[in-house]
Design a protein around this motif. Sequence first.
Motif, short mmCIF file in Angstrom:
data_model
loop_
_atom_site.label_atom_id
_atom_site.label_comp_id
_atom_site.label_asym_id
_atom_site.label_seq_id
_atom_site.Cartn_x
_atom_site.Cartn_y
_atom_site.Cartn_z
N HIS A 147 1.31 -0.95 -0.11
CA HIS A 147 -0.10 0.41 0.09
C HIS A 147 1.08 1.17 0.09
CE1 HIS A 147 -4.30 1.26 -0.14
NE2 HIS A 147 -3.88 2.38 1.13
N PHE A 148 1.98 1.32 -0.72
CA PHE A 148 2.84 2.70 -0.87
C PHE A 148 2.31 2.98 -1.47
CE2 PHE A 148 6.88 4.88 -1.68
CZ PHE A 148 7.34 4.37 0.53
N ALA A 149 2.09 4.62 -1.78
CA ALA A 149 1.96 5.60 -2.69
C ALA A 149 2.00 5.75 -3.65
CB ALA A 149 0.83 6.51 -1.45
N TYR A 150 1.84 6.11 -4.84
CA TYR A 150 2.86 6.56 -6.20
C TYR A 150 1.37 7.83 -6.64
CZ TYR A 150 3.20 7.31 -11.37
OH TYR A 150 3.05 7.73 -12.11
N VAL A 151 2.78 9.16 -6.55
CA VAL A 151 2.11 10.55 -6.59
C VAL A 151 2.83 10.57 -7.89
CG1 VAL A 151 2.09 12.66 -5.44
CG2 VAL A 151 2.15 10.42 -4.12
N ALA A 152 2.25 10.43 -8.56
CA ALA A 152 3.01 11.22 -10.19
C ALA A 152 4.32 12.15 -9.87
CB ALA A 152 2.13 11.79 -10.95
N ASP A 153 4.08 13.58 -9.57
CA ASP A 153 5.07 14.76 -9.98
C ASP A 153 6.29 15.03 -8.45
OD1 ASP A 153 3.02 14.82 -7.83
OD2 ASP A 153 1.91 17.32 -9.54
N LEU A 154 6.15 14.29 -7.92
CA LEU A 154 6.09 14.07 -6.30
C LEU A 154 7.60 13.74 -6.87
CD1 LEU A 154 6.09 13.91 -2.86
CD2 LEU A 154 6.17 11.44 -3.12
N LYS A 155 8.50 14.56 -6.40
CA LYS A 155 9.80 15.01 -6.69
C LYS A 155 11.14 13.91 -5.59
CE LYS A 155 8.93 17.72 -9.91
NZ LYS A 155 9.36 16.92 -11.41
N HIS A 156 10.90 13.81 -4.63
CA HIS A 156 11.64 12.96 -2.84
C HIS A 156 10.90 11.82 -2.81
CE1 HIS A 156 13.90 16.20 -3.30
NE2 HIS A 156 13.28 16.63 -3.12
N ASN A 157 11.44 10.68 -3.03
CA ASN A 157 10.55 9.84 -1.74
C ASN A 157 10.59 9.72 -0.31
OD1 ASN A 157 10.74 8.23 -4.48
ND2 ASN A 157 12.83 7.76 -4.29
N LEU A 158 9.19 9.88 -0.04
CA LEU A 158 8.69 9.75 1.47
C LEU A 158 8.09 8.24 2.02
CD1 LEU A 158 6.88 13.00 1.27
CD2 LEU A 158 9.84 12.72 1.33
N ILE A 159 8.59 8.14 3.20
CA ILE A 159 8.11 6.97 3.80
C ILE A 159 8.45 7.78 5.52
CG2 ILE A 159 10.48 5.99 4.61
CD1 ILE A 159 9.71 2.98 4.15
N SER A 160 7.17 6.98 5.78
CA SER A 160 7.02 7.40 7.47
C SER A 160 7.20 6.10 8.26
CB SER A 160 5.47 7.71 7.99
OG SER A 160 4.83 6.52 7.04
N VAL A 161 7.45 6.16 9.48
CA VAL A 161 8.08 5.49 10.43
C VAL A 161 7.06 3.87 10.60
CG1 VAL A 161 8.88 5.15 12.33
CG2 VAL A 161 9.50 6.41 11.46
N ALA A 162 5.80 5.25 11.01
CA ALA A 162 4.21 4.58 11.02
C ALA A 162 4.59 3.54 10.13
CB ALA A 162 2.88 4.95 10.98
N GLN A 163 4.33 3.63 8.62
CA GLN A 163 4.66 2.55 7.92
C GLN A 163 5.70 1.56 8.06
OE1 GLN A 163 4.39 4.44 3.51
NE2 GLN A 163 2.70 3.41 2.59
N LEU A 164 6.73 1.76 8.47
CA LEU A 164 7.95 0.69 8.07
C LEU A 164 7.27 -0.20 9.95
CD1 LEU A 164 10.99 2.97 8.08
CD2 LEU A 164 10.14 0.36 7.10
#
Length: 242
Positions: A45-62
């Motif tokens: 359930h990792f989100a794809y955002v087409a115009d996002l310039k950086h990869n972001l991840i939350s500690v909660a998601q890990l």
Amino acid sequence: MTGRKDFLCDLKLSPNADYVTYVNNSNSQIRGYGTLNNGNFSISHFAYVADLKHNLISVAQLTDSSLRMEFCKKYSYVMTEDRKECFIKSLCNKNMFPLDVNMIIGKPQHCLLSKVVPDVSWLWHRRLAHLNFRFTWVFFLRLKSETATELINFIKGIEVLIKFRVRRIRSDNGSEFVNSTIEKFLTEKGINHNIIAPYTPQQNGVVERHNRTLVEAAQSMLNYANLPLYLWAESVSTLSMQ
């Protein structure tokens, strides 16, 4: 979240998905969700955002993916919940903790993913390569002169194990196979020795191809793990035991 579609496998596009709002109050639509995989673990359930310039991840998601996240002054760590295995060790950079991780680009070949828990599938793939190898007995010899003893012991042992007689063997014309010791044993046992013509490995194609597959897979495993070549015997032994 990521703007790289090729980072995600099993991507499912959602035209009516939510929006992401940034600190400047601008927003972007989430185009879909997929699975992020780096070979050691995966995050669904990792989100794809087409115009996002950086990869972001939350500690909660890990942590929701049954992973443990820890921080210290210089490093961050992603590990199993019991701390027995560390997947990622990343260096702090100007009070930020970027993850030092190489992602698998594109959708992996499903050689064993369909029957294994996703977060360990690629770990086992690296350990055992493809699961379509046939079982093989492999003997590691220091000298070619040890061949006769190993071959005779193997034939005796395999006849007891499978409760059938060995009727025929095939080998090349090398002196380690064509000698008085082996020929005497085969004659006494009534085993036919099929010897291929010199310099014609194609007459023994099954063995030659399988030997090449084992050697190349073992080399790939060592290269991926950055292990020294003197461990090639352990690598081949692991592959042949499938």
